[in-house]
Scaffold this motif. Sequence first.
Motif, PDB file in Angstrom:
ATOM      1  N   ALA A 362     -37.556  -0.253 -21.275  1.00 26.38           N
ATOM      2  CA  ALA A 362     -36.658  -1.309 -20.795  1.00 26.38           C
ATOM      3  C   ALA A 362     -36.055  -0.863 -19.467  1.00 26.38           C
ATOM      4  O   ALA A 362     -35.357   0.148 -19.408  1.00 26.38           O
ATOM      5  N   PRO A 363     -36.289  -1.598 -18.367  1.00 23.55           N
ATOM      6  CA  PRO A 363     -35.860  -1.114 -17.052  1.00 23.55           C
ATOM      7  C   PRO A 363     -34.365  -1.174 -16.827  1.00 23.55           C
ATOM      8  O   PRO A 363     -33.859  -0.505 -15.938  1.00 23.55           O
ATOM      9  N   GLN A 364     -33.630  -1.979 -17.599  1.00 22.61           N
ATOM     10  CA  GLN A 364     -32.188  -2.089 -17.409  1.00 22.61           C
ATOM     11  C   GLN A 364     -31.460  -1.610 -18.649  1.00 22.61           C
ATOM     12  O   GLN A 364     -31.876  -1.873 -19.774  1.00 22.61           O
ATOM     13  N   ILE A 380     -40.521  -7.351 -30.381  1.00 25.06           N
ATOM     14  CA  ILE A 380     -39.260  -7.861 -30.938  1.00 25.06           C
ATOM     15  C   ILE A 380     -38.079  -7.127 -30.317  1.00 25.06           C
ATOM     16  O   ILE A 380     -37.016  -7.712 -30.083  1.00 25.06           O
ATOM     17  N   GLY A 381     -38.249  -5.844 -30.027  1.00 26.81           N
ATOM     18  CA  GLY A 381     -37.181  -5.105 -29.369  1.00 26.81           C
ATOM     19  C   GLY A 381     -36.834  -5.702 -28.019  1.00 26.81           C
ATOM     20  O   GLY A 381     -35.655  -5.856 -27.667  1.00 26.81           O
ATOM     21  N   ILE A 382     -37.854  -6.077 -27.248  1.00 28.68           N
ATOM     22  CA  ILE A 382     -37.620  -6.717 -25.959  1.00 28.68           C
ATOM     23  C   ILE A 382     -36.853  -8.015 -26.150  1.00 28.68           C
ATOM     24  O   ILE A 382     -35.867  -8.298 -25.462  1.00 28.68           O
ATOM     25  N   ALA A 383     -37.311  -8.823 -27.120  1.00 24.82           N
ATOM     26  CA  ALA A 383     -36.665 -10.116 -27.351  1.00 24.82           C
ATOM     27  C   ALA A 383     -35.216  -9.935 -27.788  1.00 24.82           C
ATOM     28  O   ALA A 383     -34.325 -10.683 -27.349  1.00 24.82           O
ATOM     29  N   LEU A 384     -34.950  -8.954 -28.643  1.00 23.11           N
ATOM     30  CA  LEU A 384     -33.586  -8.743 -29.122  1.00 23.11           C
ATOM     31  C   LEU A 384     -32.687  -8.213 -28.008  1.00 23.11           C
ATOM     32  O   LEU A 384     -31.524  -8.630 -27.893  1.00 23.11           O
ATOM     33  N   LEU A 385     -33.196  -7.308 -27.199  1.00 23.47           N
ATOM     34  CA  LEU A 385     -32.392  -6.823 -26.082  1.00 23.47           C
ATOM     35  C   LEU A 385     -32.009  -7.973 -25.153  1.00 23.47           C
ATOM     36  O   LEU A 385     -30.855  -8.105 -24.737  1.00 23.47           O
TER      37      LEU A 385
END
Length: 1017
Positions: A362-364, A380-385
């Motif tokens: 995750a870049p941020q 799903i981790g990307i979507a939740l973040l």
Amino acid sequence: MQSASDQPEHDYPDHWEADVVLRDGGTARIRPITADDADRLVSFYEQVSDESKYYRFFAPYPRLSAKDVHRFTHHDFVDRVGLAATVGGEFIATVRYDRINDRGLPASAPADEAEVAFLVQDAHQGRGVASALLEHIAAVARERDIRRFAAEVLPANTKMIKVFTDAGYTQKRSFEDGSVRLHLDLEPTDRSLAVQRAREQRAEARSVQRLLTPRSVAVVGAGRAPGGVGRTVLRNLLGAGFTGGVYAVNAALGEAGGTAGAVELDGVPAYPSVAAIGEPVDLAIVAVPAERVPEVVADCGEHGVQGLVVLSAGYAESGAAGRERQRQLVRQARSYGMRIIGPNAFGIINTAAEVSLNASLAPQMPAAGRIGLFTQSGAIGIALLAGLHRRGAGLSSFISAGNRADVSGNDFLQHWYDDPGTDVVLLYLESIGNPRKFTRLARRTAAVKPVVVVKGARHSGSAPPGHRVPVTRVPHATVSALLRQAGVIRVDTVTELVDAGLLLAAQPLPAGPRVAILGNSESLGLLTYDACLTEGLRPLRPLDLTTAAEPADFRDALAAALADETSDAVVVNAIPWVGENGATEFGDGEVLAASLREAVASAPAPTKPVVVVHVEMGGLAEALAAATSTRPTPPDRGTAGAVATRPPAPPAPASAGPGAAPAPTSVPAANHPTGHDAPTAANHPTGPGAPTGSGVPTGPGVPTGPGAPAAPAAPASSTTPVSPGAIPAYPAAERAVRALAEAVRYGQWRRQAAEPGRVPEYEDIDEAGAAALIERVLGGEDAEPQGVTLDTAQAGELLARYGIAVLPTLPAPTPDAAVSAAARLGYPVALKTTAPHLRHRPDLGGVRLDLASEEQLRAAYAELTEVLGKPEELQPVVQAMVPRGVDTVVRSAIDPAVGAVLSFGLSGAASELLGDTAHRLVPATDRDVAELVRSLRTAPLLFGWRGSAPVDTPALEEVLLRVSRLVDDHPEVVAVSLEPVVVAPRGLSVLGATVRLAPPPPRTDLGPRSLPSYRTA
């Protein structure tokens, strides 16, 4: 592993091998000592101090003789057993027992006492090695029918005395001939189990803390050219402002020659290997092809790296060869005392200002907050973040574990349980590797802070690729019910996970189900009212402020609702104001947000949650999420309000690579409404020049203690602190109310958990007699290894020993036999078939009731055999009539994944068709069974529905408790079915019973502490 000579009486017991987490978070392997270990033993002994040798042998003992080495490495694995704790293949501690008789001399069975002795290398003392060895050697001894340990310890050896006295076993202590003599009863006690689990929690929590709070990080596989997974993670580490040392590792640098460290990547020194760094490295991020990972693991292990985050793919998710590769990866890492996140992981994040770790793709960096997030999926981790970011929720830590071959959600539950920086736990799980342990840990954690779970792969019938889990026969709905019993907030979608987490992190728990509704739309108020009823809440009549209401009207109405003692929560509905000229008045919600915040701030105490439902008012949601409040954190709940004042841009995935997954194609702009079906934009600045905020979180959320790095304040862009007191906003009434209902149910569970129920003791239970019957049946020559179903007489006898009377049935193979049976039982009687295809199916006409005479009985018999088949096919029986009531079913079964489950439902096709069955874990308490009976949709039939007489539910609850006790006391009882149980206004009757016995399945949750054995996920 055993040499050809001195072959023991028993084969090498490989099931005694185990990996354990030690007190400092490192791992060690425990295994039996064999003849091949002579050199290891000698090397180990040479590294032990003279003082420790003196404590072991009560005299100076500088070296082991050849006879000693032979004695300590040759065991029969029955009367003489030795275990070693190893790291990197070398011994760090040993323990052995020798069976003795009542005079203290060497003996064999049936002697049930053994003398035990320990030796721990000085460098590893204080790590809890001896305590772990004691648990494992005690389990071995019990397996070999040894019931007591004797130990002789010098008074000055206080550490060893403490190991014994703190273990929790029943013990006796005496002082003889200048030494302390200890006798330990090895039967597990409640205290020994509590001690074991407390040590397990501390060790596993510490192992996670070591991963989240490294003092230095090496990125292995950082390419020299921009891009690629390793280089991306390196850039993310630096961009987040990691406070420790950062190193890049690229094997190609060694091939190119040059001075190690002379090359820099993104401004940090780069080396060809971890060994070349020359400084301690706590955490390594591995981003190399799978075939190169073993050499990286060896490099890390030999140079003291404490943990690995393996982003590389090509493991269990790729097939049989990958599963074996994954097994070898875990075995290799654990041999060095390291734990692994992954493989195929997305990474880990810790937002604490003292760490500021973004070791992920995750870049941020997410905003700092008080939500802990664990996922098994990178996508799903990307979507939740992104979703949590848009909603203004900050995180304490984030983990996307991929195949979770080692570190799992259970480990992070152990960490978050007493982590002062985390108030809410969110979990996305696709499989549960150890359901018994997960349920236990979730129950303990939920008692102090909310645990919200969404589970994927619910209906596929198999685990996702790379996830090996116990096979379960329990339906998904049953698993959900059992999780709820443990206090877990179970939701169905990722959106609901975010919705619930946002409310729980920002608002106090409601004291009850009464909901006040107010707003400027009568229609939206009615939708909210209906949604409350659907979710089982008790809404008050909506207060319509009319479309002419101004922000001040909302403020006054909300303040009144918060002060009103007839409600426990408030839902505020808002639609845009439109003036006569069509222009929106009062801005885009900022003024209304300020008024709502003012009302909340004026409340005497933050005891009621407030949620807002808005229609096309994105600005309102943003303003509410960005609100800063000076309200104190509610003192009596496990969550603190937490919403960021200004988060960074939404996290997005880095370039594709191992463990990465595609990101959403777009992210709604922060200051635009997203519609009813998307998460509401929140916590973004409402216009150019909005303040950035530069504060950093301090206080109990900050990691402290040994190993926690001291660091300057992190950049505001990476760890913007979350402010308490934000009001969660939802674009649909149904979503807001569903989240509120989950909070209500969880609050009720928390209050009940504070005063748990009890498992009653019944004086008429004959536990010993039941055990003898079970042993007789299972120990017989005709007993099948897979188990046996008791006949009617045996089932009745076993149940009777637990106070459950089964109404007798007499066989009726002929009309005359039926008449004879009725004469014995007394009229009126029932005639029914017991053929498998007709059993418990009264709808098929296999039952005739209230037969008051011989003539009626013969006529019924003739009718049954004429319509349904011959007597030998129908297997008819005669049974006395019982008082009429409600037909119910009581069952219990042992599932390999979740353990013993007690089930209850009403008898009949309608209940079966609707799946109206309730479940609780065994042992059930009096409170559990009371809730069990009342949780059915058809429960009103038991309590006087439509004028019928209420039935004897106390008698029903007692039967449920007795069945629970039977299954809990005797794990050989793998299935019980009482059907039907007719519950009358006074008393009940059990008309049929089936009991199945089998050798009990292993209880992994009751053995000594150990990590799962090299699972493939």
